[in-house]
Design a protein around this motif. Structure first.
Motif, PDB file in Angstrom:
ATOM      1  N   LEU A  55       5.363  -8.248  -4.192  1.00 16.84           N
ATOM      2  CA  LEU A  55       4.179  -6.954  -4.947  1.00 16.84           C
ATOM      3  C   LEU A  55       4.606  -5.993  -4.444  1.00 16.84           C
ATOM      4  O   LEU A  55       4.000  -5.077  -4.418  1.00 16.84           O
ATOM      5  CB  LEU A  55       2.825  -7.479  -5.095  1.00 16.84           C
ATOM      6  N   VAL A  56       4.383  -6.071  -3.047  1.00 18.59           N
ATOM      7  CA  VAL A  56       3.929  -5.039  -2.266  1.00 18.59           C
ATOM      8  C   VAL A  56       5.060  -4.141  -1.800  1.00 18.59           C
ATOM      9  O   VAL A  56       5.574  -2.530  -2.058  1.00 18.59           O
ATOM     10  CB  VAL A  56       3.775  -5.023  -0.350  1.00 18.59           C
ATOM     11  N   TRP A  57       6.226  -4.415  -2.095  1.00 16.17           N
ATOM     12  CA  TRP A  57       7.378  -4.389  -2.270  1.00 16.17           C
ATOM     13  C   TRP A  57       7.664  -3.336  -3.369  1.00 16.17           C
ATOM     14  O   TRP A  57       8.419  -2.372  -3.852  1.00 16.17           O
ATOM     15  CB  TRP A  57       8.571  -4.822  -1.395  1.00 16.17           C
ATOM     16  N   TYR A  58       7.553  -4.116  -4.189  1.00 14.59           N
ATOM     17  CA  TYR A  58       7.610  -3.755  -5.801  1.00 14.59           C
ATOM     18  C   TYR A  58       6.983  -2.171  -6.074  1.00 14.59           C
ATOM     19  O   TYR A  58       7.528  -1.266  -6.278  1.00 14.59           O
ATOM     20  CB  TYR A  58       6.844  -4.668  -6.962  1.00 14.59           C
ATOM     21  N   LEU A  59       5.559  -2.694  -5.572  1.00 15.63           N
ATOM     22  CA  LEU A  59       5.077  -1.463  -5.640  1.00 15.63           C
ATOM     23  C   LEU A  59       5.213  -0.005  -4.881  1.00 15.63           C
ATOM     24  O   LEU A  59       5.478   1.291  -5.578  1.00 15.63           O
ATOM     25  CB  LEU A  59       3.843  -1.207  -4.659  1.00 15.63           C
ATOM     26  N   VAL A  60       5.961  -0.152  -3.292  1.00 19.55           N
ATOM     27  CA  VAL A  60       6.275   0.583  -2.545  1.00 19.55           C
ATOM     28  C   VAL A  60       7.594   1.293  -3.933  1.00 19.55           C
ATOM     29  O   VAL A  60       7.621   2.516  -3.232  1.00 19.55           O
ATOM     30  CB  VAL A  60       6.899  -0.393  -1.323  1.00 19.55           C
TER      31      VAL A  60
END
Length: 122
Positions: A55-60
């Protein structure tokens, strides 16, 4: 958020595949990204940490490419719209808030997954 949190997200993405690759891969991964020796267990923590890091890397990625998906038709219903800049700013701060919470949640999960004698901040 500091560099240790970003390293922790990379580690959480790779920890689950490292479990499947074996103890040598787990050891290299933990030493590279967390500066710690792996310990026994931690599989369930790795399973829980994986979607959070994803999720963190998707958001980035989504915020970095926000303008590529911008259409005038979608502008009226967009938070911060009708301008691209306004919508990007609003979405950036929403994603930032979610990323901070996710990184906070990854701290105990990565600690449970592999850390022994950690040299990074908790």
């Amino acid at each position: 958020m500091n560099i240790s949190d970003w390293k922790r997200t990379i580690y959480a993405l790779l920890a689950l595949p490292a479990f499947l690759a074996g103890p040598a891969a787990r050891r290299r991964l933990a030493l590279r990204w967390l500066g710690a020796e792996p310990r026994r267990g931690g599989f369930l923590a790795s399973v829980a940490a994986f979607p959070i890091a994803l999720l963190v890397w998707y958001l980035v990625g989504r915020i970095a490419t926000f303008g590529f998906f911008w259409t005038e038709a979608g502008a009226a219903g967009s938070w911060g719209g009708p301008s691209l800049l306004g919508a990007w700013i609003v979405h950036f701060f929403c994603a930032l808030g979610m990323a901070v919470v996710c990184m906070w949640a990854l701290r105990p999960l990565t600690r449970a997954a592999d850390l022994v004698n950690s040299s990074h901040d908790a």
